[in-house]
Design an enzyme around this catalytic site. Structure first.
Site, PDB file in Angstrom:
ATOM      1  N   SER A  21       0.826  -1.207   0.000  1.00 53.06           N
ATOM      2  CA  SER A  21       0.000   0.000   0.000  1.00 53.06           C
ATOM      3  C   SER A  21       0.861   1.258   0.000  1.00 53.06           C
ATOM      4  O   SER A  21       1.900   1.323   0.647  1.00 53.06           O
ATOM      5  CB  SER A  21      -0.885   0.002   1.244  1.00 53.06           C
ATOM      6  OG  SER A  21      -1.566   1.223   1.384  1.00 53.06           O
ATOM      7  N   ALA A  70       6.255  11.360   4.361  1.00 49.18           N
ATOM      8  CA  ALA A  70       5.295  11.882   5.323  1.00 49.18           C
ATOM      9  C   ALA A  70       4.087  12.384   4.543  1.00 49.18           C
ATOM     10  O   ALA A  70       3.622  13.508   4.735  1.00 49.18           O
ATOM     11  CB  ALA A  70       5.921  13.001   6.150  1.00 49.18           C
ATOM     12  N   VAL A  71       3.608  11.550   3.624  1.00 45.40           N
ATOM     13  CA  VAL A  71       2.495  11.942   2.761  1.00 45.40           C
ATOM     14  C   VAL A  71       1.249  12.241   3.579  1.00 45.40           C
ATOM     15  O   VAL A  71       0.482  13.156   3.274  1.00 45.40           O
ATOM     16  CB  VAL A  71       2.221  10.847   1.706  1.00 45.40           C
ATOM     17  CG1 VAL A  71       0.957  11.172   0.905  1.00 45.40           C
ATOM     18  CG2 VAL A  71       3.412  10.707   0.769  1.00 45.40           C
ATOM     19  N   GLY A  72       1.031  11.466   4.638  1.00 48.48           N
ATOM     20  CA  GLY A  72      -0.101  11.753   5.510  1.00 48.48           C
ATOM     21  C   GLY A  72      -1.410  11.150   5.049  1.00 48.48           C
ATOM     22  O   GLY A  72      -2.492  11.682   5.339  1.00 48.48           O
ATOM     23  N   CYS A 130      -1.393   4.263  12.642  1.00 48.59           N
ATOM     24  CA  CYS A 130      -1.937   5.627  12.634  1.00 48.59           C
ATOM     25  C   CYS A 130      -2.089   6.156  14.060  1.00 48.59           C
ATOM     26  O   CYS A 130      -2.394   5.408  14.982  1.00 48.59           O
ATOM     27  CB  CYS A 130      -3.304   5.642  11.963  1.00 48.59           C
ATOM     28  SG  CYS A 130      -3.271   5.136  10.255  1.00 48.59           S
ATOM     29  N   ILE A 191       7.079  -5.325   7.855  1.00 46.00           N
ATOM     30  CA  ILE A 191       6.876  -4.202   8.764  1.00 46.00           C
ATOM     31  C   ILE A 191       6.337  -2.996   7.999  1.00 46.00           C
ATOM     32  O   ILE A 191       6.561  -2.864   6.800  1.00 46.00           O
ATOM     33  CB  ILE A 191       8.184  -3.815   9.479  1.00 46.00           C
ATOM     34  CG1 ILE A 191       9.259  -3.420   8.480  1.00 46.00           C
ATOM     35  CG2 ILE A 191       8.648  -4.927  10.406  1.00 46.00           C
ATOM     36  CD1 ILE A 191      10.537  -2.857   9.083  1.00 46.00           C
ATOM     37  N   THR A 193       6.584   1.278   7.917  1.00 44.10           N
ATOM     38  CA  THR A 193       7.789   2.099   7.912  1.00 44.10           C
ATOM     39  C   THR A 193       8.310   2.355   9.321  1.00 44.10           C
ATOM     40  O   THR A 193       7.562   2.351  10.300  1.00 44.10           O
ATOM     41  CB  THR A 193       7.527   3.448   7.229  1.00 44.10           C
ATOM     42  OG1 THR A 193       6.422   4.091   7.875  1.00 44.10           O
ATOM     43  CG2 THR A 193       7.217   3.260   5.759  1.00 44.10           C
ATOM     44  N   GLY A 217      12.558   1.082   2.243  1.00 45.69           N
ATOM     45  CA  GLY A 217      13.601   0.779   1.275  1.00 45.69           C
ATOM     46  C   GLY A 217      14.580  -0.250   1.796  1.00 45.69           C
ATOM     47  O   GLY A 217      14.418  -0.803   2.896  1.00 45.69           O
ATOM     48  N   GLY A 265       7.320  -2.726  -1.886  1.00 47.14           N
ATOM     49  CA  GLY A 265       6.928  -1.337  -1.741  1.00 47.14           C
ATOM     50  C   GLY A 265       7.805  -0.361  -2.488  1.00 47.14           C
ATOM     51  O   GLY A 265       7.630  -0.109  -3.678  1.00 47.14           O
TER      52      GLY A 265
END
Length: 303
Positions: A21, A70-72, A130, A191, A193, A217, A265
């Site tokens: 995702s 940190a797209v949020g 979250c 995991i 991030t 990464g 990812g």
């Protein structure tokens, strides 16, 4: 011929490779590069009950062997997904799974319940990393009690395959996996991030608007492997491994450590066809080493 099919407690995959995702959009963005039928599944970007604008820019930064984001959880909400996105992706020839996020328990429950009504979505993946806005911003998934509450609540309304995506920003990942299992999770993925930051020394400012962000990464792979191995030894439900997988050898290592399936990812940003190459490479590994079924790789690490 190697049997590539995987059964994740009732969720059948053509092969063990899925896309993670937040790195694959809704799949449509990659349609020119791969055939979805060559994958075990795709997990679409994080979806929340209500629309989210995401964090201010800059919200991505490259790091040695990885990246920070940190797209949020920017998205247009679950209703938009159901009305606009779902009709376009529901007939992809693979498992289409929705990652569900939220800021309160009710957010998760309502979004999962709505997605549960969609015939062609066989599973959801709960992002429990979250921050819970009603508990001072602490992530749901960093305590056993938080995991138990949210997984149990979603389990009460969601009847299909329930994946719980675990945060690595904890002391004992196995305890949290056990809590997810006891509360009704059908599988766990890990995991998510890791918390990190980057600084622009010349400007003496952080590179992200939020100061800290999620590290992903190749650099996180050793940590992810260790956690997958620990969780595999602790739980009886399937484990889905992710974190720094860039090629077939990486994926095989995760399966040997105990993963039944894997997610790719950050590597999607480097090579949009990497997931298909990994799936093919896993099969070739099995052929070379005499495994008649890909599933036989799971937990085959000799220690």
């Amino acid at each position: 011929m190697v049997n590539t099919t995987i059964n994740l407690k009732g969720l059948s995959l053509k092969n063990p490779v899925m896309t993670a995702s937040g790195t694959f959009g809704y799949g449509e963005e990659y349609a020119d590069f791969i055939n979805f039928s060559d994958l075990g599944g795709i997990i679409v970007k994080g979806t929340t009950l209500n629309p989210r604008q995401g964090n201010p820019y800059p919200r991505m930064a490259e790091t040695p062997s990885g990246m920070l984001n940190a797209v949020g959880l920017q998205n247009k909400g679950v209703r938009y997904f159901i009305d606009e996105i779902y009709p376009r992706i529901k007939d992809f020839d693979t498992n289409v799974i929705v990652n569900v996020s939220g800021s309160t328990m009710d957010d998760y429950v309502q979004a999962a319940e709505m997605i549960g009504e969609l015939e062609h979505i066989p599973a959801v993946e709960l992002n429990v990393s979250c921050p819970n806005v009603k508990q001072g911003g602490m992530a749901f998934g960093v305590t056993c009690s938080g995991i138990e509450q949210i997984v149990s609540a979603v389990r009460n309304v969601y009847k299909k395959h329930l994946i719980v995506k675990l945060s690595p920003n904890v002391t004992n990942i196995a305890e949290l996996a056990l809590a997810a299992e006891a509360s009704g999770a059908d599988s766990v993925s890990l995991i998510n991030t890791m918390l990190g930051m980057a600084i622009d020394a010349e400007k003496r400012r952080p590179k992200l608007s939020t100061v800290t962000g999620g590290l992903s990464g190749a650099c996180v792979k050793p940590v992810a492997l260790r956690m997958v191995w620990q969780v595999y030894k602790a739980v009886k439900i399937p484990v889905i491994g992710l974190g720094g997988i860039s090629n077939a050898t990486d994926a095989v290592e995760f399966m040997l450590a105990g993963a039944s399936a894997v997610e790719i990812g950050t590597a999607n940003f480097i090579d949009p066809a990497v997931s298909v190459k990994v799936a093919k490479g896993i099969t070739e590994y099995c052929e070379r080493h005499g495994f008649s079924s890909v599933s036989d790789l799971t937990g085959a690490l000799e220690v």
